[in-house]
Design an enzyme around this catalytic site. Sequence first.
Site, short mmCIF file in Angstrom:
data_model
loop_
_atom_site.label_atom_id
_atom_site.label_comp_id
_atom_site.label_asym_id
_atom_site.label_seq_id
_atom_site.Cartn_x
_atom_site.Cartn_y
_atom_site.Cartn_z
CG ASP A 16 -2.07 0.89 1.07
OD1 ASP A 16 -2.33 1.29 -0.12
OD2 ASP A 16 -2.62 1.38 2.32
CG ASN B 181 2.00 1.36 -5.24
OD1 ASN B 181 2.92 1.30 -4.29
ND2 ASN B 181 1.33 0.59 -5.89
N GLY B 182 -0.15 5.22 -4.46
CA GLY B 182 -0.76 6.66 -5.02
C GLY B 182 -0.18 7.87 -3.95
NE ARG B 183 -1.19 6.72 1.52
CZ ARG B 183 -1.28 5.79 2.15
NH1 ARG B 183 -0.90 6.18 3.46
NH2 ARG B 183 -1.36 4.56 2.01
CD1 TRP B 184 7.35 6.71 -3.22
CD2 TRP B 184 6.65 6.95 -5.33
NE1 TRP B 184 8.64 7.06 -3.83
CE2 TRP B 184 8.17 7.02 -5.36
CE3 TRP B 184 6.04 7.25 -6.54
CZ2 TRP B 184 8.85 7.33 -6.30
CZ3 TRP B 184 6.87 7.39 -7.72
CH2 TRP B 184 8.34 7.36 -7.63
CG HIS C 156 -0.64 2.24 -9.13
ND1 HIS C 156 -0.67 1.86 -7.92
CD2 HIS C 156 -1.83 3.01 -9.61
CE1 HIS C 156 -2.04 2.22 -7.20
NE2 HIS C 156 -2.32 3.06 -8.30
NE ARG D 175 -7.98 2.28 -5.24
CZ ARG D 175 -6.45 2.24 -4.71
NH1 ARG D 175 -5.74 2.68 -5.15
NH2 ARG D 175 -6.46 2.00 -3.18
CG LEU E 176 9.81 -16.68 -3.85
CD1 LEU E 176 9.91 -16.81 -2.16
CD2 LEU E 176 10.33 -15.14 -4.48
CD GLU F 92 3.45 -13.20 15.71
OE1 GLU F 92 3.47 -11.84 16.11
OE2 GLU F 92 3.02 -14.04 16.42
C1 IPE Z 1 -5.40 -2.46 -0.22
O1 IPE Z 1 -5.14 -1.52 -0.31
C2 IPE Z 1 -5.38 -3.48 -1.38
C3 IPE Z 1 -3.83 -3.36 -2.16
C4 IPE Z 1 -2.87 -2.92 -1.40
C5 IPE Z 1 -4.08 -4.11 -3.42
P1 IPE Z 1 -6.23 -0.10 -0.27
O2 IPE Z 1 -5.51 1.23 -0.30
O3 IPE Z 1 -7.19 -0.62 -1.35
O4 IPE Z 1 -7.02 -0.35 1.02
P2 IPE Z 1 -7.81 0.59 1.69
O5 IPE Z 1 -8.88 1.04 0.89
O6 IPE Z 1 -7.22 1.89 2.31
O7 IPE Z 1 -8.47 -0.03 3.12
C1 IPE Z 2 -1.99 0.19 -3.23
O1 IPE Z 2 -1.40 1.73 -3.28
C2 IPE Z 2 -1.91 -0.39 -4.72
C3 IPE Z 2 -3.18 -0.54 -5.05
C4 IPE Z 2 -4.33 -0.63 -4.06
C5 IPE Z 2 -3.50 -1.02 -6.24
P1 IPE Z 2 -2.52 2.67 -3.32
O2 IPE Z 2 -3.01 3.05 -4.66
O3 IPE Z 2 -3.77 2.11 -2.50
O4 IPE Z 2 -1.93 4.05 -2.67
P2 IPE Z 2 -2.39 4.90 -1.81
O5 IPE Z 2 -2.98 4.21 -0.45
O6 IPE Z 2 -3.38 5.65 -2.15
O7 IPE Z 2 -1.38 5.76 -1.22
MG MG Z 3 -4.09 2.44 -0.41
#
Ligand code: IPE
Ligand code: IPE
Ligand code: MG
Length: 237
Positions: free
Chosen positions: A13, A15-18, A30, A64, A124, A193
Amino acid sequence: MSAVPHHIAIVMDGNGRWATKRFLPRVAGHKQGVDSLRRCVKACAERGVSVLTVFAFSSENWSRPAEEVSGLMDLFAKALIREVPQLNSDGVQLHFAGERAGLSEKVANGIDQAERATASNSRLILNVCFNYGGRWDIVQAAAQLASQGQPITEVNLNRFMALSHVRDPDLVIRTGGEQRVSNFLLWQSAYSEFYFTDDLWPEFDEASLDQAIAVYHQRERRFGKTSEQLKQRGSPR
Ligand code: IPE
Ligand code: IPE
Ligand code: MG
């Protein structure tokens, strides 16, 4: 030095904020996330981890914006083709977990080909959860069990779950700062864990992985027993 976790699972999680932090479109995050995954797969293989399971697209991610969803599908389809030769030479066996019905033909074919091309590798196991939800997994396994008229037991249900070919994860890592499961491995993480880090997924590197493994080694996995019992009989696993 203790053994590495047999099975690590990761909610990738952040990627979008990065991307947003760098004034880039979310899909650029992404893309960077794919690079981070490549690095993580290599690092896990080098450390002797046997199974890596990653959450790449959830059942809920369809909600999304259409542009982001199509960007993710496109990226995934391309990565499937581009990454397979290297994964193959690194001995990685690919599996996909998730609902295939909603995927485009291009993505579904890419998945089939990638699984077939890497089936005989054994260094792996990499499970990619794509169009996956923990609730979907439990329901689809229960439906298969019911259709075969078999008794409902944990062992029988587990045989139909998407990750029935591997042991349950020892360690579940979530990057990006959120401390929630977001419908990941609901059934399989019963005794995992959990490790949460504020690192955004594109920033998660070898040192971050080693840190997660080091924290994991400090945990005492009791599986319902008392600490005294474990000390008398040694570790259960
Ligand atoms: C969880 O991340 C799903 C993936 C990393 C693929 P999200 O960004 O979708 O989760 P929420 O919506 O913040 O709970
Ligand atoms: C996780 O990163 C990847 C997917 C859910 C596909 P996000 O896209 O959720 O990134 P944030 O949480 O918005 O930063
Ligand atoms: Mg996210």
